[in-house]
Design a protein around this motif. Structure first.
Motif, short mmCIF file in Angstrom:
data_model
loop_
_atom_site.label_atom_id
_atom_site.label_comp_id
_atom_site.label_asym_id
_atom_site.label_seq_id
_atom_site.Cartn_x
_atom_site.Cartn_y
_atom_site.Cartn_z
N THR A 1 -16.01 -25.37 -9.38
CA THR A 1 -15.12 -26.53 -8.91
C THR A 1 -13.54 -25.80 -8.91
O THR A 1 -13.10 -25.42 -10.23
CB THR A 1 -14.97 -27.57 -9.65
N PRO A 2 -12.65 -25.75 -7.97
CA PRO A 2 -11.25 -25.45 -8.38
C PRO A 2 -10.42 -26.23 -8.82
O PRO A 2 -10.67 -27.24 -9.14
CB PRO A 2 -10.87 -25.18 -6.75
N LEU A 3 -9.49 -25.74 -9.75
CA LEU A 3 -8.78 -26.31 -10.49
C LEU A 3 -7.79 -27.30 -9.54
O LEU A 3 -7.36 -26.50 -8.52
CB LEU A 3 -7.84 -25.76 -11.42
N PRO A 4 -7.39 -28.44 -9.83
CA PRO A 4 -6.35 -29.18 -8.88
C PRO A 4 -5.05 -28.79 -8.91
O PRO A 4 -4.43 -28.20 -10.24
CB PRO A 4 -6.46 -30.67 -9.74
N LEU A 5 -4.42 -28.53 -7.68
CA LEU A 5 -3.02 -28.25 -7.67
C LEU A 5 -2.02 -28.86 -8.58
O LEU A 5 -2.41 -30.19 -8.38
CB LEU A 5 -2.63 -27.97 -6.36
N GLU A 6 -1.07 -28.30 -9.15
CA GLU A 6 -0.16 -28.88 -9.72
C GLU A 6 1.10 -29.21 -8.67
O GLU A 6 1.45 -28.48 -8.01
CB GLU A 6 0.47 -28.11 -10.95
N GLN A 7 1.36 -30.65 -8.50
CA GLN A 7 2.40 -31.09 -7.60
C GLN A 7 3.51 -30.93 -8.16
O GLN A 7 4.48 -32.06 -8.51
CB GLN A 7 1.87 -32.26 -7.19
N GLY A 8 4.23 -29.97 -8.64
CA GLY A 8 5.26 -29.56 -9.25
C GLY A 8 6.47 -29.29 -7.97
O GLY A 8 6.14 -29.25 -6.99
N PRO A 9 7.61 -28.73 -8.42
CA PRO A 9 8.53 -28.45 -7.55
C PRO A 9 8.22 -27.34 -6.62
O PRO A 9 8.38 -27.54 -5.52
CB PRO A 9 9.73 -27.98 -8.60
N GLU A 10 7.58 -26.17 -7.13
CA GLU A 10 7.19 -25.09 -6.33
C GLU A 10 6.11 -25.70 -5.14
O GLU A 10 6.15 -24.97 -4.27
CB GLU A 10 6.45 -24.03 -7.48
N GLN A 11 5.15 -26.71 -5.68
CA GLN A 11 4.28 -26.91 -4.81
C GLN A 11 4.87 -27.73 -3.46
O GLN A 11 4.43 -27.67 -2.43
CB GLN A 11 3.31 -27.78 -5.46
N LYS A 12 5.74 -28.56 -3.81
CA LYS A 12 6.59 -29.17 -2.98
C LYS A 12 7.25 -28.73 -1.99
O LYS A 12 7.60 -29.01 -0.84
CB LYS A 12 7.53 -30.51 -3.64
N THR A 13 7.79 -27.40 -2.31
CA THR A 13 8.63 -26.63 -1.35
C THR A 13 7.89 -25.86 -0.38
O THR A 13 8.72 -25.30 0.42
CB THR A 13 9.41 -25.64 -2.21
N GLY A 14 6.65 -25.65 -0.25
CA GLY A 14 5.90 -25.33 0.71
C GLY A 14 5.30 -23.97 0.56
O GLY A 14 5.04 -23.40 -0.58
N LEU A 15 4.72 -23.33 1.60
CA LEU A 15 3.72 -22.17 1.43
C LEU A 15 4.57 -20.98 0.85
O LEU A 15 4.28 -20.27 0.08
CB LEU A 15 3.50 -21.98 2.99
N PHE A 16 5.95 -20.96 1.14
CA PHE A 16 6.67 -19.73 0.68
C PHE A 16 7.31 -19.71 -0.51
O PHE A 16 8.21 -18.94 -1.17
CB PHE A 16 7.89 -19.37 1.56
N SER A 17 6.92 -20.86 -1.25
CA SER A 17 7.56 -21.01 -2.71
C SER A 17 7.32 -19.95 -3.57
O SER A 17 8.16 -19.67 -4.57
CB SER A 17 7.11 -22.49 -3.19
N PRO A 18 6.16 -19.32 -3.49
CA PRO A 18 6.02 -18.04 -4.53
C PRO A 18 7.04 -16.85 -4.42
O PRO A 18 7.23 -16.21 -5.27
CB PRO A 18 4.57 -17.48 -4.10
N LEU A 19 7.80 -17.07 -3.31
CA LEU A 19 8.73 -15.91 -3.07
C LEU A 19 9.96 -16.02 -3.84
O LEU A 19 10.81 -15.18 -3.98
CB LEU A 19 9.06 -15.94 -1.65
N LYS A 20 10.05 -17.25 -4.49
CA LYS A 20 11.17 -17.35 -5.39
C LYS A 20 10.81 -16.66 -7.05
O LYS A 20 11.97 -16.54 -7.52
CB LYS A 20 11.17 -18.96 -5.47
N GLU A 21 9.66 -16.32 -7.11
CA GLU A 21 9.40 -15.64 -8.29
C GLU A 21 9.94 -13.92 -8.03
O GLU A 21 9.21 -13.46 -7.18
CB GLU A 21 7.92 -15.66 -8.70
N LYS A 22 10.74 -13.62 -8.77
CA LYS A 22 11.44 -12.39 -8.90
C LYS A 22 10.23 -11.31 -8.81
O LYS A 22 10.38 -10.39 -8.11
CB LYS A 22 12.51 -12.09 -9.95
N ASN A 23 9.32 -11.35 -9.80
CA ASN A 23 8.22 -10.36 -9.95
C ASN A 23 7.34 -10.19 -8.87
O ASN A 23 6.98 -9.22 -8.45
CB ASN A 23 7.46 -10.63 -11.35
N PHE A 24 7.16 -11.43 -8.22
CA PHE A 24 6.46 -11.48 -7.02
C PHE A 24 6.93 -11.03 -6.04
O PHE A 24 6.29 -10.33 -5.02
CB PHE A 24 5.80 -13.10 -6.89
N ARG A 25 8.19 -11.22 -5.71
CA ARG A 25 9.10 -10.60 -4.55
C ARG A 25 8.96 -8.89 -4.54
O ARG A 25 8.64 -8.43 -3.59
CB ARG A 25 10.55 -10.91 -4.59
N ARG A 26 9.03 -8.65 -5.95
CA ARG A 26 9.00 -6.96 -6.13
C ARG A 26 7.40 -6.52 -5.70
O ARG A 26 7.18 -5.50 -5.17
CB ARG A 26 9.12 -6.77 -7.56
#
Length: 504
Positions: free
Chosen positions: A210-235
């Motif tokens: 069973t998958p863990l529920p998504l956290e509805q925090g600021p990152e989830q609300k900003t949409g699909l491209f929100s992970p790109l705000k993470e510096k290390n993930f952009r690298r």
């Protein structure tokens, strides 16, 4: 077909066996349906360099379908239902590609081939989005590197066997049946379809936590491209983009170089492919253990430069024609490429998972797949567009030796046609290594120590494979390598998170 809230250890162990079998059938299907066989099939249908580039780009560009698929996967109750149903549909579409041989070689047959492969990979991309998230939750975090290596090892063995069998099958088809060789490629696609169905059956046996529920925090609300705000993930995304552009600018034309420029028959090409797969199998288990013990980044810092060196070595296979050292050079390139590919494939996929959060990883993985797809998809199309243009250009370096009895001219370096792509890929690949160094990933131990362990693992594998008495040990290779490494492995670090590379 629905998630299991309480996954027992027995369920997980049984699922791991099906996980390995799934990979084995998948690799047989992929080996017989793409790569050298697909290139030769397309050439038989009258494909131009552009069509070859488009076919090479389809598996990558269609991965962009994972972006909208994220919303489907996050909202549907069963990732397994999505993955299994769409995987089956995508495998059956290979029959459409096989039917192209029934048409007259030309635009209509090529259109059917391209459309069938495009739809097949779109379905596979959506299924892959669900599969990646599902398997990430299924594999034990502390053993992901080891189990990924075991699966990849068996996949490599199956690929080598399928490549050899397929090459012999095609080269002897006309003599045995009296039919044109083009139907041999069609028959291989039918066999690939059957293997794809078996792959789907194996996939359906793997339990889904069973998958863990998504956290509805600021990152989830900003949409699909929100992970790109993470510096290390952009690298990470920058490295994956540049690396895949470099490798896919050159890789689709390796087969064309051997078949057209060097004039090798298909059996010889597939023997070289099998040799590469064998080298891959010898070291995959070792790379998996090293990734767990040190880090994925450490493995990439060894394997990626080696892969780039192999690409550059392709420029010496013709000067500008086939020469005395062509075959020894091809043998060396394929062995080293097999070793390098094992590390790159395992570590790059695992790094994407390691840098993704436990809940909401679907978005991170989909973005990695999307940027990888754009790079890997546009590179071969660019290559196909300019291949014929570059055929009119040539750059050469020669060594002149003058003596009283005459003058000798020795060709030292010659770049023409596809060699320009090999050279460009080398330069872009070197730049991508600078992006890799910027990625932050926890590691233990240095590069020198890891390289020593890798060399020891490779040498033990070679010793095993080189003795008649050791042939049974070769059949037990995945377990032998993994058990040997686990016996010396320290307690895994907490928080490490790895899994296998995505597949469509």
């Amino acid at each position: 077909m629905f998630p299991t809230s309480q996954l027992t250890e027995a369920d997980r162990e049984a699922g791991l066996k099906w996980y390995v079998r799934n990979g084995m059938f998948f690799k047989i299907m992929e080996t017989l349906s793409i790569g050298v066989f697909l290139t030769a099939y397309a050439l038989s249908l009258g494909a131009s360099n552009l069509v070859i580039g488009v076919l090479a780009a389809i598996p990558s560009l269609t991965q962009l379908a994972q972006l909208p698929a994220v919303y489907l996967v996050e909202r549907i109750a069963s990732r397994r239902l999505v993955a299994v149903s769409l995987t089956l549909a995508s495998r059956l579409l290979l029959l459409g590609a096989a039917a192209a041989a029934l048409l007259q070689p030309g635009p209509a047959a090529l259109l059917l081939l391209v459309v069938a492969f495009a739809i097949r990979y779109i379905f596979g991309a959506i299924a892959g989005c669900a599969w990646n998230s599902w398997v990430r939750d299924f594999l034990p975090p502390e053993r992901r590197g080891v189990f990924s290596a075991q699966r990849l090892t068996w996949m490599t063995i199956m690929a080598a066997m399928a490549a050899l069998a397929g090459g012999v099958f095609v080269d002897n088809w006309s003599a045995l049946t009296g039919l044109p060789q083009i139907y041999a490629y069609s028959a291989l696609l039918v066999i690939a379809t059957f293997s794809g169905v078996l792959e789907t059956i194996a996939m359906a046996q793997i339990p889904e936590p069973t998958p863990l529920p998504l956290e509805q925090g600021p990152e989830q609300k900003t949409g699909l491209f929100s992970p790109l705000k993470e510096k290390n993930f952009r690298r990470l995304v920058t490295f994956l983009f540049s690396w895949n552009f470099a490798s896919n600018l050159a890789a689709p034309f390796f087969a064309v170089q051997m078949l057209r420029q060097l004039g090798l028959d298909l059996t010889t090409v597939m023997m070289l492919t099998a040799l590469s797969q064998g080298a891959n199998a010898l070291v995959t288990g070792t790379f998996g253990s090293l990734a767990d013990r040190y880090s994925n980044k450490r493995v990439l810092q060894f394997a990626a430069p080696l892969f780039i060196a192999c690409i550059f070595a392709w420029t010496f296979t013709s000067l500008p024609e086939r020469h005395y050292f062509t075959m020894p050079l091809l043998v060396g390139i394929h062995i080293l490429t097999g070793i390098a590919t094992a590390g790159v494939t395992l570590a790059s996929g695992n790094m994407a998972n390691a840098l993704s959060p436990t809940n909401g990883a679907t978005r991170h993985l989909a973005l990695c797949a999307a940027f990888t797809a754009i790079a890997a998809g546009t590179a071969p199309i660019i290559g196909g567009l300019y291949a014929d243009v570059l055929a009119n250009y040539q750059f050469s370096l020669t060594v002149n030796w003058s003596a009283p009895d005459g003058e000798t001219i020795i060709p030292a370096f010659d770049v023409t046609r596809w060699d320009f792509y090999f050279l460009a890929a080398t330069l872009i690949g070197l730049w991508s290594l600078t992006r890799l160094d910027q990625i932050e990933e926890p590691s233990q131990g240095g590069r020198v120590r890891m390289r020593k362990e890798l060399m020891m693992g490779v040498w033990r594998g070679v010793q095993t494979a080189s003795s008649i008495a050791g042939l049974k040990a070769v059949s037990d290779l995945p377990i032998a390598l993994i058990t040997e490494r686990l016996s010396r492995q320290k307690k895994p670090r907490a928080g490490k998170d790895k899994t296998e590379p995505p597949e469509a």
